[in-house]
Write a protein that holds these residues in place. Sequence first.
Motif, mmCIF file in Angstrom:
data_model
loop_
_atom_site.group_PDB
_atom_site.id
_atom_site.type_symbol
_atom_site.label_atom_id
_atom_site.label_comp_id
_atom_site.label_asym_id
_atom_site.label_seq_id
_atom_site.Cartn_x
_atom_site.Cartn_y
_atom_site.Cartn_z
ATOM 1 N N LEU A 6 0.954 -1.320 0.311
ATOM 2 C CA LEU A 6 0.178 0.021 0.294
ATOM 3 C C LEU A 6 0.859 1.545 0.072
ATOM 4 N N LEU A 7 0.693 2.105 -1.098
ATOM 5 C CA LEU A 7 1.629 3.279 -1.053
ATOM 6 C C LEU A 7 0.763 5.036 -0.678
ATOM 7 N N LEU A 8 0.589 5.335 0.743
ATOM 8 C CA LEU A 8 0.520 6.405 1.008
ATOM 9 C C LEU A 8 0.354 7.500 1.251
ATOM 10 N N ASN A 9 -0.242 8.130 1.387
ATOM 11 C CA ASN A 9 0.731 9.758 1.896
ATOM 12 C C ASN A 9 -0.137 11.173 2.314
ATOM 13 N N THR A 10 0.464 11.527 3.203
ATOM 14 C CA THR A 10 0.181 11.781 3.923
ATOM 15 C C THR A 10 0.773 12.381 4.911
ATOM 16 N N PRO A 11 0.684 14.379 4.829
ATOM 17 C CA PRO A 11 -0.088 14.471 4.095
ATOM 18 C C PRO A 11 -0.078 14.980 2.838
ATOM 19 N N MET A 12 -1.688 14.795 2.055
ATOM 20 C CA MET A 12 -2.048 14.552 0.670
ATOM 21 C C MET A 12 -1.482 15.800 -0.578
ATOM 22 N N ASN A 13 -0.847 14.999 -1.236
ATOM 23 C CA ASN A 13 -0.494 16.243 -2.665
ATOM 24 C C ASN A 13 -1.230 15.325 -3.849
ATOM 25 N N PRO A 14 -2.310 16.447 -4.338
ATOM 26 C CA PRO A 14 -2.436 17.370 -4.178
ATOM 27 C C PRO A 14 -3.645 17.575 -3.325
ATOM 28 N N THR A 15 -4.586 16.759 -2.472
ATOM 29 C CA THR A 15 -5.490 17.107 -1.580
ATOM 30 C C THR A 15 -5.872 18.372 -0.829
ATOM 31 N N GLY A 16 -4.361 17.915 0.290
ATOM 32 C CA GLY A 16 -4.145 18.793 1.176
ATOM 33 C C GLY A 16 -5.093 17.788 2.153
ATOM 34 N N LEU A 17 -5.333 16.639 2.831
ATOM 35 C CA LEU A 17 -5.906 16.021 3.004
ATOM 36 C C LEU A 17 -5.211 15.211 4.421
ATOM 37 N N VAL A 18 -5.231 14.876 5.212
ATOM 38 C CA VAL A 18 -4.416 14.376 6.872
ATOM 39 C C VAL A 18 -4.750 13.463 6.487
ATOM 40 N N LEU A 19 -4.591 11.759 6.907
ATOM 41 C CA LEU A 19 -4.864 10.874 7.343
ATOM 42 C C LEU A 19 -4.592 11.059 9.183
ATOM 43 N N GLY A 20 -5.729 10.595 9.470
ATOM 44 C CA GLY A 20 -6.020 10.817 11.296
ATOM 45 C C GLY A 20 -5.484 9.687 12.010
ATOM 46 N N GLU A 21 -5.670 9.634 13.496
ATOM 47 C CA GLU A 21 -5.331 8.227 13.849
ATOM 48 C C GLU A 21 -6.230 7.003 13.914
ATOM 49 N N ALA A 22 -7.417 6.856 13.779
ATOM 50 C CA ALA A 22 -8.160 6.049 13.546
ATOM 51 C C ALA A 22 -8.062 5.429 12.332
ATOM 52 N N GLU A 23 -7.582 6.561 10.415
ATOM 53 C CA GLU A 23 -7.852 5.782 9.796
ATOM 54 C C GLU A 23 -6.090 5.110 9.847
ATOM 55 N N LEU A 24 -5.518 5.479 10.036
ATOM 56 C CA LEU A 24 -4.012 5.213 10.281
ATOM 57 C C LEU A 24 -3.826 3.792 11.221
ATOM 58 N N GLN A 25 -4.466 3.626 11.592
ATOM 59 C CA GLN A 25 -5.129 2.540 12.557
ATOM 60 C C GLN A 25 -5.368 1.113 11.607
#
Length: 372
Positions: A156-175
Amino acid sequence: MRLHPRTQAAKESVFPKMSALAQRLGAVNLGQGFPSNPPPPFLLEAVRRALGRYDQYAPPAGLPALREALAEEFGVEPESVVVTSGATEAIYVLLQSLVGPGDEVVVLEPFFDVYLPDAFLAGAEARLVRVPLEEGGFRLDLGALERAITERTRLLLLNTPMNPTGLVLGEAELQRIAELAHRHDLFLISDEVYDELYYGERPRRLREFAPERTFTVGSAGKRLEATGYRVGWIVGPKAFMPTLAGMRQWTSFSAPSPLQAGVAEALRVARREGFYEALREGYRRRRDLLLSGLSTMGLKAYPPQGTYFLMAEVPGFDAFRLLEEARVALIPASAFYLEDPPEGLFRFAFCKKEEELTLALERLAPVVNSLA
């Protein structure tokens, strides 16, 4: 005679293309994400001191001083760090090392443009999971992410904070992502080059939830406003790092030694003197300036939680028309989607001086309003 078919991954990127056109037309460049401000003086001074002292090859794993500085940052041993020639090389080396023919890589869409070509060059297949654009912005669909995993998925390849959306994955999502990786025995690449650019609470790192399988990618260029230095890093499980260092012997061998030495010194100064706090505050002001100006024009913009990018809708225009008529360079959403990008959506880079953002807004307003 012809080149090998793998060169189909080497199509010209829209980012330098738009920058070249912007320069030729005298446009305000809110397209390519490089800062207008110079790097901080403490970085420039550290690099000057390094010249004449660190002028030969560094070890492929990185200059020891920089590996030690990064180890302090991440709470790991220096042996868990490999320095690369920018984060782009880090992603390339990781994909070459972790996947191959027959494997699948799950990538969130919209995506940074190097992910798919790097998967292709490694012989792997990318499976895209679209991050839906809702009224309040982009939100990760964890159910869709889980459904994308197959018996062939290896990474799984993830990007956070995310380019281009500016989304930051939260703790529950990372878990939840870590749980999926454990369940399916997957590697994780967490592209965190914008790790110091967030506008709420400090986000958690994915490696905190799955350190034994997570490779964190970082960038001195993004942290220290020096994208041309091309100093990046990988932080990962110690057992794998000597092999990653060996793999990058066949790419760039080592990042420039004086720049590594300068970054090693500057990282400690930046943390000690509150540089990152000041950086975030400056970008928060510029983000809000841009959001306010776009709102005044009646345009729909999506406030980013991190990075120095925001997405906004400019219906009725394409990027080249805006460049020609408004003399403002933007990146169309199509650069971040494989197919069916949202219509009229653009990425705005606000890593520019406030006067540049103001000028861009002044130029955009009459062009956008001409369609009203």
